[in-house]
Design a protein around this motif. Structure first.
Motif, PDB file in Angstrom:
ATOM      1  N   ILE A   1      -0.462   7.220   4.016  1.00 14.43           N
ATOM      2  CA  ILE A   1       0.069   8.592   3.965  1.00 14.43           C
ATOM      3  C   ILE A   1      -0.798   9.547   4.776  1.00 14.43           C
ATOM      4  CG2 ILE A   1       0.556  10.569   2.467  1.00 14.43           C
ATOM      5  CD1 ILE A   1       1.265   8.612   0.247  1.00 14.43           C
ATOM      6  N   THR A   2      -0.146  10.390   5.555  1.00 12.20           N
ATOM      7  CA  THR A   2      -0.816  11.490   6.237  1.00 12.20           C
ATOM      8  C   THR A   2      -0.083  12.785   5.918  1.00 12.20           C
ATOM      9  OG1 THR A   2      -1.678  12.240   8.382  1.00 12.20           O
ATOM     10  CG2 THR A   2       0.545  11.352   8.370  1.00 12.20           C
ATOM     11  N   THR A   3      -0.725  13.909   6.182  1.00 11.94           N
ATOM     12  CA  THR A   3      -0.083  15.213   5.976  1.00 11.94           C
ATOM     13  C   THR A   3      -0.022  15.947   7.312  1.00 11.94           C
ATOM     14  OG1 THR A   3      -2.178  16.282   5.417  1.00 11.94           O
ATOM     15  CG2 THR A   3      -0.870  15.388   3.593  1.00 11.94           C
ATOM     16  N   ILE A   4       1.084  16.614   7.564  1.00 15.68           N
ATOM     17  CA  ILE A   4       1.292  17.313   8.826  1.00 15.68           C
ATOM     18  C   ILE A   4       1.923  18.673   8.542  1.00 15.68           C
ATOM     19  CG2 ILE A   4       2.596  17.318  10.995  1.00 15.68           C
ATOM     20  CD1 ILE A   4       2.386  14.302  11.048  1.00 15.68           C
TER      21      ILE A   4
ATOM     22  N   ARG B   1       3.529  -2.140  -8.186  1.00  8.53           N
ATOM     23  CA  ARG B   1       2.151  -1.664  -8.325  1.00  8.53           C
ATOM     24  C   ARG B   1       1.183  -2.310  -7.335  1.00  8.53           C
ATOM     25  NH1 ARG B   1      -0.409  -3.004 -13.972  1.00  8.53           N
ATOM     26  NH2 ARG B   1      -2.269  -2.366 -12.791  1.00  8.53           N
ATOM     27  N   HIS B   2       1.463  -3.520  -6.907  1.00 12.60           N
ATOM     28  CA  HIS B   2       0.571  -4.212  -5.976  1.00 12.60           C
ATOM     29  C   HIS B   2       0.641  -3.611  -4.566  1.00 12.60           C
ATOM     30  CE1 HIS B   2      -0.156  -7.128  -9.113  1.00 12.60           C
ATOM     31  NE2 HIS B   2       1.140  -7.354  -9.223  1.00 12.60           N
ATOM     32  N   GLU B   3       1.715  -2.870  -4.278  1.00 14.55           N
ATOM     33  CA  GLU B   3       1.864  -2.253  -2.957  1.00 14.55           C
ATOM     34  C   GLU B   3       1.322  -0.831  -2.917  1.00 14.55           C
ATOM     35  OE1 GLU B   3       2.916  -3.807  -0.353  1.00 14.55           O
ATOM     36  OE2 GLU B   3       3.588  -5.651  -1.340  1.00 14.55           O
ATOM     37  N   ILE B   4       1.007  -0.263  -4.072  1.00 13.69           N
ATOM     38  CA  ILE B   4       0.619   1.146  -4.133  1.00 13.69           C
ATOM     39  C   ILE B   4      -0.641   1.466  -3.335  1.00 13.69           C
ATOM     40  CG2 ILE B   4      -0.221   2.945  -5.711  1.00 13.69           C
ATOM     41  CD1 ILE B   4       1.868   1.983  -7.732  1.00 13.69           C
ATOM     42  N   PRO B   5      -1.734   0.694  -3.439  1.00 12.24           N
ATOM     43  CA  PRO B   5      -2.934   1.057  -2.667  1.00 12.24           C
ATOM     44  C   PRO B   5      -2.691   1.109  -1.161  1.00 12.24           C
ATOM     45  CG  PRO B   5      -3.485  -0.512  -4.392  1.00 12.24           C
ATOM     46  CD  PRO B   5      -1.991  -0.431  -4.351  1.00 12.24           C
ATOM     47  N   ALA B   6      -1.988   0.123  -0.615  1.00 16.94           N
ATOM     48  CA  ALA B   6      -1.722   0.119   0.830  1.00 16.94           C
ATOM     49  C   ALA B   6      -0.795   1.262   1.215  1.00 16.94           C
ATOM     50  CB  ALA B   6      -1.119  -1.225   1.240  1.00 16.94           C
TER      51      ALA B   6
END
Length: 274
Positions: free
Chosen positions: A144-147, A134-139
């Motif tokens: 994430i990008t969308t293409i 859970r501590h890594e979720i914000p980063a």
């Protein structure tokens, strides 16, 4: 590693016909949201495993129509990506509880014996707990990008660009039959085919996954799942005949390779048969 998309959800992800593609508006169905949530979890886990700077992508393939790809991208950004970001800021328990439930389910899907059978020396002995993830979720979310990858795209995957290494890639035939996606971890794939050669080319999820071979998942419909199972049976029978031909020191002229037929499926397009 296969997750089933209910057939009723397909109509919310692709137009009924070519003539209706311009008026089509996709919806965030439960299975797609689950796949997107799981992709976020995979990104977070890979950060913990020291793979955070490596390509890690999700494939979304629902239709071949380019206009629908753009709409699908906007929907994913508005209804999932931006919403998860807002929820993490405003009401984190809602999204974290949802992600926790999903991770508890998926992290227990593979037994210790199955994890060992993957023969991946880089895998941790025990899969990570959600309290650590859970501590890594914000980063992970911010990376994430969308293409959109199709013939009309002006923005393409480029793994040399660190801003595009964690991409949700949406497209049609370019994705299904031509482009190799590095770090492909999650596939949401609901477009079927009635031809085995096309189906074989559409299987984009094979290959080595050192350090994360326990993470890949594929969301597909029951019919598509059954078609790929039939394809495996067909391929194994062909390989068996080839092995027998080799053992008998025969050539293809002397030994006809049987190509089994499956109900409702053609081997290839009629104009390619000889």
């Amino acid at each position: 590693m296969i997750r089933i998309v209910h057939p009723d959800e397909q109509s919310a992800l692709k137009p009924e016909s070519r003539s209706k593609r311009d008026e089509f508006a996709p919806l965030l169905v439960p299975s797609l949201r689950e796949a997107l949530d799981y992709y976020l979890l995979c990104l977070s886990v890979r950060r913990l495993r020291g793979l955070g700077d490596k390509p890690c992508c999700m494939l979304v393939h629902t239709t071949l129509y380019a206009t629908c790809h753009k709409k699908l991208r906007r929907m994913i950004e508005a209804d999932w990506l931006q919403k998860v970001r807002a929820d993490l800021d405003g009401r984190p328990d809602v999204v974290l509880n949802r992600l926790r439930d999903l991770w508890v389910s998926e992290s227990s899907a593979l037994s210790p014996e199955v994890r060992q059978s993957l023969q991946d020396s880089q895998l941790p002995e025990e899969i990570e707990s959600f309290d650590v993830i859970r501590h890594e979720i914000p980063a992970a979310l911010e990376s994430i990008t969308t293409i959109v990858e199709n013939a009309e795209s002006d923005d393409f995957l480029d793994f040399a660009d660190d801003r595009k290494r964690h991409a949700i890639v949406i497209g049609g035939n370019v994705l299904a039959r031509g482009l190799t996606i590095e770090g492909l971890t999650v596939s949401y794939f609901v477009r079927a085919s009635s031809q085995f050669d096309t189906l074989m080319q559409m299987g984009r999820w094979f290959g080595y996954r050192s350090g994360y071979s326990d993470l890949p998942r594929i969301w597909m419909t029951p019919d598509l799942n059954a078609a790929f199972l039939d394809l495996v049976v067909l391929e194994n029978e062909i390989r068996s005949d080839i092995t027998l031909m080799s053992e008998q020191n025969l050539t293809p002229r002397e030994f006809s390779i049987r190509v089994p037929q499956m109900p409702g499926m053609a081997l290839t397009a009629r104009n390619k048969l000889v």
